[in-house]
Design a protein around this motif. Structure first.
Motif, PDB file in Angstrom:
ATOM      1  N   SER A  82       0.866  -1.180   0.000  1.00  7.67           N
ATOM      2  CA  SER A  82       0.000   0.000   0.000  1.00  7.67           C
ATOM      3  C   SER A  82       0.902   1.229   0.000  1.00  7.67           C
ATOM      4  O   SER A  82       1.927   1.261   0.662  1.00  7.67           O
ATOM      5  CB  SER A  82      -0.940  -0.007   1.208  1.00  7.67           C
ATOM      6  OG  SER A  82      -0.238  -0.173   2.398  1.00  7.67           O
ATOM      7  N   SER A  87      -4.668   3.297   2.159  1.00  3.03           N
ATOM      8  CA  SER A  87      -4.828   3.286   0.698  1.00  3.03           C
ATOM      9  C   SER A  87      -5.086   1.862   0.234  1.00  3.03           C
ATOM     10  O   SER A  87      -4.906   0.891   0.975  1.00  3.03           O
ATOM     11  CB  SER A  87      -3.586   3.852   0.008  1.00  3.03           C
ATOM     12  OG  SER A  87      -2.493   2.973   0.151  1.00  3.03           O
ATOM     13  N   VAL A  89      -4.671  -1.685  -1.410  1.00  2.00           N
ATOM     14  CA  VAL A  89      -3.544  -2.603  -1.527  1.00  2.00           C
ATOM     15  C   VAL A  89      -3.356  -2.914  -3.009  1.00  2.00           C
ATOM     16  O   VAL A  89      -4.316  -3.177  -3.726  1.00  2.00           O
ATOM     17  CB  VAL A  89      -3.810  -3.895  -0.725  1.00  2.00           C
ATOM     18  CG1 VAL A  89      -2.723  -4.925  -0.959  1.00  2.00           C
ATOM     19  CG2 VAL A  89      -3.941  -3.581   0.751  1.00  2.00           C
ATOM     20  N   GLN A  90      -2.125  -2.845  -3.470  1.00  2.00           N
ATOM     21  CA  GLN A  90      -1.812  -3.115  -4.873  1.00  2.00           C
ATOM     22  C   GLN A  90      -0.963  -4.363  -4.982  1.00  2.00           C
ATOM     23  O   GLN A  90      -0.086  -4.603  -4.152  1.00  2.00           O
ATOM     24  CB  GLN A  90      -1.041  -1.948  -5.490  1.00  2.00           C
ATOM     25  CG  GLN A  90      -1.825  -0.659  -5.554  1.00  2.00           C
ATOM     26  CD  GLN A  90      -0.963   0.450  -6.129  1.00  2.00           C
ATOM     27  OE1 GLN A  90      -0.043   0.904  -5.469  1.00  2.00           O
ATOM     28  NE2 GLN A  90      -1.271   0.859  -7.340  1.00  2.00           N
TER      29      GLN A  90
END
Length: 118
Positions: A82, A87, A89-90
């Motif tokens: 993140s 934000s 999570v990618q």
């Protein structure tokens, strides 16, 4: 000597239970592990205030904060991170000898939360 129906059934149940126990406990190994970086560049490395290295294929959950650089070393896989507190999570895929950094001038990644090495 002829065994009774009850004795044969008992033996069959015992054998079936043994097979079930053996098959039920056979899971793939999670071989990924944290290693001493020792100046090597072939490990998967996460840099924050220091350097944290991982080796071998597998998956692990981690909590590494303030990440300013990720180097894949001689590995391919993916990691989740993140960019900031709260934000999204990618999932970031990487191939061998990739370097992943925050955009120029941006704050370090807030957190790397998992690593998967293929």
């Amino acid at each position: 000597m002829k065994l009774s129906h009850r004795t044969r059934l008992s033996g069959l149940v015992t054998a079936l239970a043994a097979v079930t126990v053996l098959a039920g406990t056979a899971t793939p190994a999670q071989a990924i592990n944290r290693v001493d970086c020792a100046g090597r560049s072939d490990f998967f490395s996460v840099f924050n205030d220091g350097e944290i290295c991982f080796a071998n294929a597998g998956y692990t959950d981690v909590a590494i904060y303030g990440v300013r650089l990720v180097n894949s070393g001689n590995n391919s896989g993916e990691f989740t991170m993140s960019r900031a507190i709260n934000s999204l999570v990618q999932n970031i895929a990487f191939s061998k000898y990739n370097t992943i950094t925050p955009d120029w001038g941006q704050a370090p990644f807030h957190k790397v939360s998992s690593i998967k090495i293929f």
